[in-house]
Design an enzyme around this catalytic site. Sequence first.
Site, mmCIF file in Angstrom:
data_model
loop_
_atom_site.group_PDB
_atom_site.id
_atom_site.type_symbol
_atom_site.label_atom_id
_atom_site.label_comp_id
_atom_site.label_asym_id
_atom_site.label_seq_id
_atom_site.Cartn_x
_atom_site.Cartn_y
_atom_site.Cartn_z
ATOM 1 N N LYS A 22 48.548 30.169 45.235
ATOM 2 C CA LYS A 22 48.144 31.530 45.641
ATOM 3 C C LYS A 22 46.741 31.492 46.232
ATOM 4 C CE LYS A 22 46.285 34.249 42.338
ATOM 5 N NZ LYS A 22 44.938 34.762 42.610
ATOM 6 N N ASN A 23 45.833 30.760 45.578
ATOM 7 C CA ASN A 23 44.430 30.783 46.003
ATOM 8 C C ASN A 23 44.138 29.922 47.222
ATOM 9 O OD1 ASN A 23 43.962 32.625 44.030
ATOM 10 N ND2 ASN A 23 42.907 31.221 42.644
ATOM 11 N N ARG A 92 41.375 42.061 45.227
ATOM 12 C CA ARG A 92 39.999 41.913 45.670
ATOM 13 C C ARG A 92 39.820 40.763 46.643
ATOM 14 N NH1 ARG A 92 36.697 38.887 44.038
ATOM 15 N NH2 ARG A 92 35.079 40.489 44.179
ATOM 16 N N CYS A 116 36.753 43.705 38.518
ATOM 17 C CA CYS A 116 38.078 43.590 37.903
ATOM 18 C C CYS A 116 37.835 43.296 36.421
ATOM 19 C CB CYS A 116 38.883 42.492 38.577
ATOM 20 S SG CYS A 116 38.309 40.854 38.165
ATOM 21 N N ARG A 121 32.316 40.754 39.813
ATOM 22 C CA ARG A 121 32.826 40.093 41.025
ATOM 23 C C ARG A 121 32.063 40.555 42.283
ATOM 24 N NH1 ARG A 121 37.993 38.236 39.846
ATOM 25 N NH2 ARG A 121 37.674 36.729 41.515
ATOM 26 N N PRO A 122 30.747 40.435 42.293
ATOM 27 C CA PRO A 122 29.991 40.890 43.471
ATOM 28 C C PRO A 122 30.326 40.070 44.725
ATOM 29 C CG PRO A 122 28.599 39.589 42.041
ATOM 30 C CD PRO A 122 29.887 39.795 41.294
ATOM 31 N N ILE A 123 29.969 40.610 45.893
ATOM 32 C CA ILE A 123 30.158 39.857 47.147
ATOM 33 C C ILE A 123 28.840 39.743 47.904
ATOM 34 C CG2 ILE A 123 32.624 40.430 47.423
ATOM 35 C CD1 ILE A 123 31.673 42.576 49.496
ATOM 36 N N ASP A 124 27.728 39.853 47.168
ATOM 37 C CA ASP A 124 26.407 39.811 47.812
ATOM 38 C C ASP A 124 26.188 38.522 48.596
ATOM 39 O OD1 ASP A 124 26.538 38.840 45.068
ATOM 40 O OD2 ASP A 124 24.432 38.306 45.312
ATOM 41 N N ASP A 307 40.004 29.236 35.608
ATOM 42 C CA ASP A 307 41.346 29.842 35.649
ATOM 43 C C ASP A 307 42.299 29.211 34.639
ATOM 44 O OD1 ASP A 307 41.443 30.449 39.258
ATOM 45 O OD2 ASP A 307 40.371 31.414 37.611
ATOM 46 N N ARG A 398 51.194 38.922 39.776
ATOM 47 C CA ARG A 398 50.274 38.743 40.901
ATOM 48 C C ARG A 398 50.151 37.274 41.287
ATOM 49 N NH1 ARG A 398 44.651 41.161 40.044
ATOM 50 N NH2 ARG A 398 44.551 40.124 42.050
HETATM 51 C C1 EPZ Z 1 37.968 32.471 43.247
HETATM 52 O O1 EPZ Z 1 37.414 33.751 43.043
HETATM 53 C C2 EPZ Z 1 39.390 32.538 42.722
HETATM 54 N N1 EPZ Z 1 40.158 33.530 43.483
HETATM 55 C C3 EPZ Z 1 39.378 32.914 41.241
HETATM 56 O O2 EPZ Z 1 40.732 32.876 40.777
HETATM 57 C C4 EPZ Z 1 38.564 31.862 40.486
HETATM 58 O O3 EPZ Z 1 38.481 32.236 39.130
HETATM 59 C C5 EPZ Z 1 37.158 31.757 41.084
HETATM 60 O O4 EPZ Z 1 37.240 31.484 42.500
HETATM 61 C C6 EPZ Z 1 36.344 30.647 40.441
HETATM 62 O O5 EPZ Z 1 37.016 29.436 40.604
HETATM 63 C C7 EPZ Z 1 40.596 33.190 44.722
HETATM 64 O O6 EPZ Z 1 40.390 32.093 45.204
HETATM 65 C C8 EPZ Z 1 41.383 34.245 45.447
HETATM 66 P P1 EPZ Z 1 33.569 32.940 43.094
HETATM 67 P P2 EPZ Z 1 36.007 34.142 43.742
HETATM 68 O O7 EPZ Z 1 33.045 33.680 44.278
HETATM 69 O O8 EPZ Z 1 35.862 33.439 45.015
HETATM 70 C C9 EPZ Z 1 29.582 34.875 41.464
HETATM 71 C C10 EPZ Z 1 42.661 33.680 39.696
HETATM 72 O O9 EPZ Z 1 42.881 33.847 38.486
HETATM 73 N N2 EPZ Z 1 29.437 35.457 42.799
HETATM 74 O O10 EPZ Z 1 33.764 31.473 43.190
HETATM 75 O O11 EPZ Z 1 35.926 35.637 43.732
HETATM 76 C C11 EPZ Z 1 30.786 35.433 40.695
HETATM 77 O O12 EPZ Z 1 30.439 36.644 40.051
HETATM 78 C C12 EPZ Z 1 41.320 34.094 40.281
HETATM 79 O O13 EPZ Z 1 43.484 33.166 40.501
HETATM 80 C C13 EPZ Z 1 28.299 36.214 43.080
HETATM 81 O O14 EPZ Z 1 27.438 36.411 42.227
HETATM 82 O O15 EPZ Z 1 34.973 33.564 42.689
HETATM 83 C C14 EPZ Z 1 31.107 34.321 39.723
HETATM 84 O O16 EPZ Z 1 30.236 34.424 38.603
HETATM 85 C C15 EPZ Z 1 40.457 34.819 39.267
HETATM 86 N N3 EPZ Z 1 28.164 36.759 44.325
HETATM 87 C C16 EPZ Z 1 30.754 33.054 40.511
HETATM 88 O O17 EPZ Z 1 29.899 33.483 41.588
HETATM 89 C C17 EPZ Z 1 29.101 36.572 45.310
HETATM 90 O O18 EPZ Z 1 28.895 37.074 46.449
HETATM 91 C C18 EPZ Z 1 31.963 32.348 41.117
HETATM 92 O O19 EPZ Z 1 32.689 33.332 41.826
HETATM 93 C C19 EPZ Z 1 30.246 35.798 45.006
HETATM 94 C C20 EPZ Z 1 30.389 35.235 43.755
#
Ligand code: EPZ
Length: 420
Positions: A22-23, A92, A116, A121-124, A307, A398
């Site tokens: 999926k990812n 998201r 969620c 889950r910020p996107i900053d 995960d 999902r």
């Molecule tokens: C991906 O999410 C995966 N989803 C998640 O899988 C997975 O848990 C995660 O990576 C970590 O491996 C997909 O690939 C669709 P991150 P993502 O950005 O990209 C912080 C599942 O169960 N962060 O790597 O959203 C964030 O808060 C899902 O399949 C910021 O602070 O995760 C976290 O603490 C759940 N600012 C860390 O970074 C940002 O702009 C890692 O998040 C982005 C992230």
Amino acid sequence: MDFLQITGGAKLSGSVEISGAKNAALPIIASTILAKNEVKITNMPEVVDIKTLIKLLGNLGANTKLANHTLSIDTTSINSTKATYDIVRKMRASILVLGPLLSRFGHCEVSLPGGCAIGARPIDLHLAALEKMGAQISIEDGYVVAHAPSGLKGCEIMFDKITVTGCENILMAAALAKGKTRILNAAKEPEVVQICEILRDSGLSISGIGTSEIELEGSGGELLSMPDIKVISDRIEAGTYLCAAAMSASKITLNHTQKELLGAVIDKLELMGASFEYKDESITIIPPKSLSPVEITTTEFPGFPTDMQAQFMALACVAKGVSIIDERLFENRFMHASELVRMGANIKLNGHIATITGASLKAADVMATDLRASSALVIAALGASGVSNIHRIYHLDRGYENLEGKLSALGADIKRLKED
Ligand code: EPZ
């Protein structure tokens, strides 16, 4: 709403086919926004998140057809660049259309995904990187409104934190940008690697694939000729079935997976007493009669994946001793703990540390709170005495394709029923 009814104690046997990831499929679908041709994607997992993203691209004007795990998608007919809240709130990872839409059209509006169950889950980091590439970004009425009238420019991006979808978004934005983009502190997940390989196979020059430093020469606005794509195997689905086997002390074989996707997970299962056999694209697990306790710290690939944390917490509930789990990526990813405690588990939470003392689990009515927590409850129910009912399994749908069908084919006593 549906729920799963599981009678614990059944032994599993035989083999299970692992679906596409999926990812990996989510960013791959988003990347087709960069293509000048129709793209054929095979090994597509038919799960709700995938159907949600396909619907989103259809709403933007793309032509899509999903049948028999194959998606054909032609985005040359896209006539809108607004990803609306009603879809983005459901998934998201829709934020993955931001980079490619902005890079191709020079403008887009994408609803802020919101948080969620597992965290804010910020996107900053996504937004800061796009601004550095020349985008003007504002937040208006809950939407990210982005403009890059003269296109995006390649530059050096240093991510403060390793972000999987952040890295994928920037790779896709950089693909059509003018000049070279260098990403430092890049994510090394196999799903990120596949996006890099697709961009390379679409004619872009890219180096550092699979490392924390990736360099990509953009096309300067020229759309890409994208090849047919086969989605890589889902390492989290595979890990989940390995845990189901470990919980029920059953020898089973996983097909269509690779050991290198599961290194850290296999290491921890070996520490808990399991052994493994490997043949081509198959992995056979031979679990111990009783599991040893384990210490886990979640981190980025190739470390232990967050995960898989919930699934291992379920295993730790029946291990002979005290296990420690340190969840380092998300601030609220222990929601499954309270449901496991309702099944008799002995779990103490202290911030991001969980201490689990092995006990026997008893069946109960439990409620899923997020995707991976749901699979942890399924694993726990397989090892609990009695009949468990797992509610709100829309979370499970999902990210797991036909979980009850695959588990019952292995011999589990599991049924999908309707709440009356
Ligand atoms: C991906 O999410 C995966 N989803 C998640 O899988 C997975 O848990 C995660 O990576 C970590 O491996 C997909 O690939 C669709 P991150 P993502 O950005 O990209 C912080 C599942 O169960 N962060 O790597 O959203 C964030 O808060 C899902 O399949 C910021 O602070 O995760 C976290 O603490 C759940 N600012 C860390 O970074 C940002 O702009 C890692 O998040 C982005 C992230």
